[in-house]
Enzyme design. Structure first.
Site, short mmCIF file in Angstrom:
data_model
loop_
_atom_site.label_atom_id
_atom_site.label_comp_id
_atom_site.label_asym_id
_atom_site.label_seq_id
_atom_site.Cartn_x
_atom_site.Cartn_y
_atom_site.Cartn_z
CD GLU A 120 42.15 30.13 39.28
OE1 GLU A 120 41.64 31.26 39.38
OE2 GLU A 120 42.58 29.67 38.22
CE1 TYR A 168 42.35 30.31 31.69
CE2 TYR A 168 42.92 30.22 34.01
CZ TYR A 168 42.11 29.84 32.97
OH TYR A 168 41.06 28.99 33.19
CG ASN A 189 43.60 26.32 37.82
OD1 ASN A 189 43.78 25.12 37.68
ND2 ASN A 189 42.55 26.82 38.43
NE ARG A 224 39.37 21.73 38.61
CZ ARG A 224 39.48 23.05 38.61
NH1 ARG A 224 39.62 23.74 37.48
NH2 ARG A 224 39.49 23.71 39.75
CG HIS A 270 35.35 27.06 40.59
ND1 HIS A 270 36.14 26.29 39.75
CD2 HIS A 270 35.46 28.34 40.12
CE1 HIS A 270 36.68 27.06 38.81
NE2 HIS A 270 36.29 28.31 39.02
CD GLU A 294 40.29 26.96 35.98
OE1 GLU A 294 40.55 28.12 35.57
OE2 GLU A 294 39.57 26.72 36.95
C1 PNW Z 1 39.88 31.26 36.55
N1 PNW Z 1 42.99 36.76 37.69
O1 PNW Z 1 39.60 32.54 36.95
C2 PNW Z 1 38.74 30.47 37.12
O2 PNW Z 1 39.11 29.33 37.84
C3 PNW Z 1 37.65 30.22 36.15
O3 PNW Z 1 36.44 30.06 36.85
C4 PNW Z 1 37.61 31.35 35.14
O4 PNW Z 1 36.48 31.29 34.31
C5 PNW Z 1 38.90 31.25 34.33
O5 PNW Z 1 40.02 31.28 35.17
C6 PNW Z 1 39.05 32.34 33.28
O6 PNW Z 1 39.10 33.60 33.86
C7 PNW Z 1 40.51 33.55 37.07
O7 PNW Z 1 42.50 37.90 37.71
C8 PNW Z 1 39.98 34.82 37.19
O8 PNW Z 1 44.21 36.56 37.83
C9 PNW Z 1 40.82 35.88 37.38
C10 PNW Z 1 42.17 35.68 37.48
C11 PNW Z 1 42.70 34.40 37.36
C12 PNW Z 1 41.85 33.34 37.15
#
Ligand code: PNW
Length: 474
Positions: free
Chosen positions: A169, A300, A298, A80, A124, A375
């Site tokens: 996002e 995290y 996505n 991707r 992006h 992601e």
């Molecule tokens: C995502 N938050 O970014 C992006 O899609 C990527 O480009 C990035 O490198 C990756 O996650 C890791 O950070 C985020 O603050 C950045 O919640 C910030 C947030 C979430 C996703």
């Protein structure tokens, strides 16, 4: 019954990695590309860690052949990436620059020759600066510009790319870009952030229709949302109301119009003090509700919130970077807490069950829509050993934990078709610069040499066998 020793995935499951244009390409002034908001932002003193920029990044623009060969050697079956809008359409309007488009054609052909399925993200976060100068996402016209750009790329690459993603996002674009200001263009205006969110939605809907008209019918169109898992600190009604508000602002504001054809009433009510929503025209939500072929998630870390009992001022630990301005409009009465548990270098708590919850939620809310994890990954302070190898057992544990939850969701009926680890290689982590390493492949920033970390080998084995290899003892 105990968990079986080997966790197998469906045979057609895609094992991918993800990147984005500004984070890896470099070559910012080549072949007709003009600045995007991230060029401007990163070159503004004080905006990124150490003043770092994507000027060179990991030089993928010149090294894409080697990078694709490495993906193939590892065993990945999908990749991707995103297209830099200002490479293809430098002013954000008008005709395409062929040389810019050709780069993506070469990249895609290289992937296809190696049997790797491309998934193309149109946006992006790198808006052409000229469009920001005309008002950016808070302006309605930007949505129409985006749809036109989508059509141009669809016409050029629709014959060879099957998997399309409109936005990555949009929450970050709207609320980190125009609310807290920790992302480009660095504006801090809650009303503008809500208008930006709507115009991103509108741009998405218009782009879906434009792509349908421009491409073969078998291509699939999706969007990648950083849908949040929002949990209450306690169980009293005020905490549950806080969850509702943040869920509306993180999730409902996008999947409401995209999937259900309406903004949540509770969202409209909660934000009346900054906007009357008169920027939403009658037919907009119908446009945004254009049918999708898949949904990208996505993920995290989850969010943990409570109602604030007193007045709260200043930066709050919500993991969205340091700013006195909150990315959450009309939410000064809500507190963000650190979820207990182990954390990555980003300070983000590792919580694989959150990914399971997210997948199951969308399985219920969007029945029949195939899901992709577009992601998921972790930053660690990776360093080469004296022998030059890079061992990252923490990342292997992270991937194993999250992939196990994906598999559990599939076993429980979720239609998850693939997983893209963030990221293929270390790269420009936005406001954090190069200090945060998310890659499965290590990049030496002095030489730009690539070295697969042990996690890349582990993940490649999963891709080749369709099952999770054991986690090595740390
Ligand atoms: C995502 N938050 O970014 C992006 O899609 C990527 O480009 C990035 O490198 C990756 O996650 C890791 O950070 C985020 O603050 C950045 O919640 C910030 C947030 C979430 C996703």
């Amino acid at each position: 019954m105990p968990e079986p020793m080997t966790q197998t995935f469906p045979p057609a499951f895609l094992w991918g990695a993800a990147t984005s244009a500004y984070q890896i390409e470099g070559a910012v002034g080549e072949d007709g590309r003009t600045p995007s908001i991230w060029d401007t932002f990163s070159h503004t003193p004080g905006r990124t860690a150490g003043g770092e920029t994507g000027d060179v990044a990991v030089d993928h623009y010149h090294r894409y052949r080697d990078d694709v060969a490495l993906m193939a050697e590892l065993g990945l079956t999908a990749y991707r990436f995103s297209v830099s809008w200002s490479r293809v359409q430098p002013t954000g309007r008008g005709p395409v620059v062929q040389r810019g488009l050709d780069f993506y054609r070469r990249l895609v052909d290289e992937l296809l020759e190696h049997g790797i399925k491309p998934a193309l993200t149109l946006y992006h976060w790198d808006l052409p600066q000229e469009l920001e100068d005309a008002g950016g996402w808070p302006e309605r016209d930007t949505a129409f510009r985006f749809a036109e750009y989508a059509r141009l790329v669809g016409e050029a690459l629709g014959d060879r790319v099957e998997q399309w993603i409109t936005l990555n996002e949009p929450w970050c674009s709207a609320f980190l870009g125009y609310g807290s200001g920790v992302h480009a263009p660095g504006r801090t205006d809650p009303a503008a952030s809500l208008r930006a969110a709507h115009h991103l939605n509108l741009g998405h809907g218009l782009a879906v229709s434009a792509l349908r008209a421009a491409m073969p019918a078998h291509n699939r169109i999706a969007v990648s949302l950083n849908s949040s898992v929002v949990r209450p600190l306690g169980q009293d009604p005020a905490d549950l109301a806080a969850v509702r508000r943040i869920d509306d602002l993180a999730n409902g504001i996008f999947h409401g119009p995209m999937l259900h054809g309406a903004y949540p009433e509770t969202l409209l009510e909660a934000t009346r003090s900054v906007t009357d929503w008169s920027h939403v025209l009658d037919t907009d939500v119908r446009t945004i509700n254009a049918p999708l072929d898949a949904l990208g998630l996505n993920y995290y870390t989850p969010a943990l919130v409570s109602a604030a009992s007193g007045e709260v001022k200043g930066p709050r630990p919500d993991g969205h970077g340091a700013s006195e301005h909150s990315p959450w409009p009309c939410s000064d009465d809500i507190l963000f807490h650190q979820t207990p548990g182990e954390r990555t270098e980003m300070g983000w708590t590792i919580d694989p069950t959150g990914l399971y919850e997210l997948i199951m939620r969308y399985t219920r809310e969007a029945p029949g829509l195939p899901l992709y994890v577009t992601e998921n990954g972790a930053a660690y302070d990776d360093k080469p050993d004296p022998d030059g190898r890079v061992h990252d057992p923490e990342r292997i544990a992270y991937l194993h934990g999250h992939l196990s939850e994906v598999r559990r969701a599939i076993a429980d009926g979720a239609d998850v078709r693939g997983y893209y680890l963030w990221s293929l290689m270390d790269n420009f982590e936005w406001a954090y610069g190069y200090g945060k390493r998310f890659g499965a492949v290590y990049v030496d920033y002095a030489t730009l040499e690539r070295t697969p970390k042990s996690s890349a080998r582990w993940y490649g084995e999963a891709a080749r066998t369709g099952a999770l290899p054991p986690v090595p003892a740390a």
